[in-house]
Design an enzyme around this catalytic site. Structure first.
Site, PDB file in Angstrom:
ATOM      1  N   GLN A 122      -4.446  -1.439   9.588  1.00 37.26           N
ATOM      2  CA  GLN A 122      -4.263  -2.804   9.077  1.00 37.26           C
ATOM      3  C   GLN A 122      -4.806  -3.803  10.092  1.00 37.26           C
ATOM      4  O   GLN A 122      -4.445  -3.765  11.266  1.00 37.26           O
ATOM      5  CB  GLN A 122      -2.766  -3.044   8.801  1.00 37.26           C
ATOM      6  CG  GLN A 122      -2.480  -4.346   8.103  1.00 37.26           C
ATOM      7  CD  GLN A 122      -3.130  -4.443   6.719  1.00 37.26           C
ATOM      8  OE1 GLN A 122      -3.114  -3.503   5.945  1.00 37.26           O
ATOM      9  NE2 GLN A 122      -3.733  -5.589   6.437  1.00 37.26           N
ATOM     10  N   ASP A 178     -11.313   2.915   3.328  1.00 35.01           N
ATOM     11  CA  ASP A 178     -11.614   1.485   3.191  1.00 35.01           C
ATOM     12  C   ASP A 178     -13.114   1.262   2.985  1.00 35.01           C
ATOM     13  O   ASP A 178     -13.521   0.205   2.502  1.00 35.01           O
ATOM     14  CB  ASP A 178     -11.195   0.733   4.473  1.00 35.01           C
ATOM     15  CG  ASP A 178      -9.862   0.022   4.322  1.00 35.01           C
ATOM     16  OD1 ASP A 178      -9.511  -0.337   3.183  1.00 35.01           O
ATOM     17  OD2 ASP A 178      -9.184  -0.187   5.346  1.00 35.01           O
ATOM     18  N   LYS A 180       0.845  -1.207   0.000  1.00 35.17           N
ATOM     19  CA  LYS A 180       0.000   0.000   0.000  1.00 35.17           C
ATOM     20  C   LYS A 180       0.877   1.253   0.000  1.00 35.17           C
ATOM     21  O   LYS A 180       0.651   2.186  -0.766  1.00 35.17           O
ATOM     22  CB  LYS A 180      -0.893   0.032   1.250  1.00 35.17           C
ATOM     23  CG  LYS A 180      -2.016  -0.964   1.241  1.00 35.17           C
ATOM     24  CD  LYS A 180      -2.800  -0.893   2.553  1.00 35.17           C
ATOM     25  CE  LYS A 180      -3.815  -2.014   2.632  1.00 35.17           C
ATOM     26  NZ  LYS A 180      -4.495  -2.129   3.919  1.00 35.17           N
TER      27      LYS A 180
END
Ligand code: NAP
Length: 298
Positions: free
Chosen positions: A98, A121, A54
């Site tokens: 995460q 997200d 990422k």
């Protein structure tokens, strides 16, 4: 006839090139770039490699990227304070945490502490609700379903009035992609069925799908005789079925019997190289969108 391959790796490249241009344009116009923070708690090897990917992608696009590593024993209170800091930081437009988090931390509480306007997200209940309403209400579609829809659209598969069957009803893939395909508008307007482990006749549903989206996590679940000739098959499953002794890498298979299916359907995603490369790509797209929203109120 062998099906056309929907190449996620190539489509990823196309989208990242578009985003890079957009970021350059943003910088030229506003003097600002998208800001993304990735919070990693502990050092779970799978999480570390995912976060690294990422961060690398964000840097390649010219983002202001912060990788914030925290020790595995960080308290829930300290983690919530950290999120609040980034919620209030005007240079940060996307906050990623995460998962999984250590057991002593309430994952739900932590995720819900992210400002929904920075939840790139798309997992915050506010953004899930917005996705359900559809249209202009949608801020950040969740990344894997958004990637699936992008693959369907860019492969030239017609969606309006199409029979879509989604195998799986998880919160991260099955349910959101089903809702997205059923909404009014471009790349959607489909007639959607969701099937799962309690479905009476899985094969019968799959057989009538113009677009079959499979997210079950069961290797070779979908048999070739379940596939409608000429249909588009999106295989989301990622199953480790062994180890390549020469390379030391895991051997991956999807949920569809790919070799047999490709002789029947019209278009198909491979595993790996189909849906997989799209998730981080769509995360970057959501972050650019958030940056415009914060910088220009778009
Ligand atoms: P999940 O939470 O385990 O959900 C699986 C769903 O499939 C459940 O709804 C389950 O039904 C259904 N299912 C399982 N076995 C079935 C069967 N035999 N017949 C019918 N339905 C069945 O999984 P997920 O998180 O959605 O992920 C699904 C797959 O996609 C996994 O292989 C995962 O690794 C992969 N994935 C890939 C990406 C990516 O490429 N970027 C991202 C996310 C997930 P019930 O609800 O009835 O149990």
């Amino acid at each position: 006839m062998t099906a056309e391959l929907i190449n996620g790796t190539e489509i990823r490249k196309e989208i990242l090139a578009e985003l890079k241009k957009e970021v350059e344009g943003m910088k030229a116009k506003t003097g600002k770039v998208p800001g993304l923070v990735t919070i990693l708690v502990g050092a779970n090897p799978a999480s570390v490699s995912y976060v690294t990917l990422k961060v690398r992608t964000a840097e390649e696009l010219g983002f202001h990227e912060i990788q914030d590593n925290q020790p595995a024993d960080i308290s829930e209170k300290a983690l919530l304070a950290l999120i609040e800091k980034y919620n209030n930081d005007p240079t940060i437009h996307g906050i990623l945490i995460q998962l999984p988090l250590p057991k002593h931390v309430d994952e739900k509480k932590v995720l819900n502490a992210i400002n929904p306007d920075k939840d790139v997200d798309g997992f915050h209940p506010v953004n899930v609700g917005r996705l359900m309403i559809g249209g202009d209400e949608v801020l950040y579609p969740p990344c894997t379903p958004a990637g699936i829809q992008e693959l369907i659209v860019r492969s030239g598969t017609p969606t309006s009035g199409a029979e879509v069957v989604v195998v799986g009803r998880s919160n991260i893939v099955g349910k959101p992609i089903a809702i997205m395909m059923a909404q009014k508008g471009k790349g959607a307007d489909s007639t959607v069925t969701i099937v799962h482990t309690r479905t009476k006749d899985l094969a019968a549903h799959c057989k009538r799908a113009d677009i079959l989206i499979v997210a079950a996590g069961v290797p070779n679940l979908v048999k070739p005789e379940w596939i409608k000739p000429g249909s588009t098959v999106i295989d989301v499953g990622v199953n480790r079925i062994g180890m390549n002794e020469k390379t030391g890498k895991a051997i991956l298979r999807g949920d569809v019997d790919f070799d047999a299916a490709k002789e029947i359907c019209g278009k198909i995603t491979p595993v790996p190289g189909g849906v997989g490369p799209m998730t981080i790509t769509m995360l970057m797209k959501n972050t650019v969108r958030s940056a415009w929203k914060h910088i220009e109120g778009k």
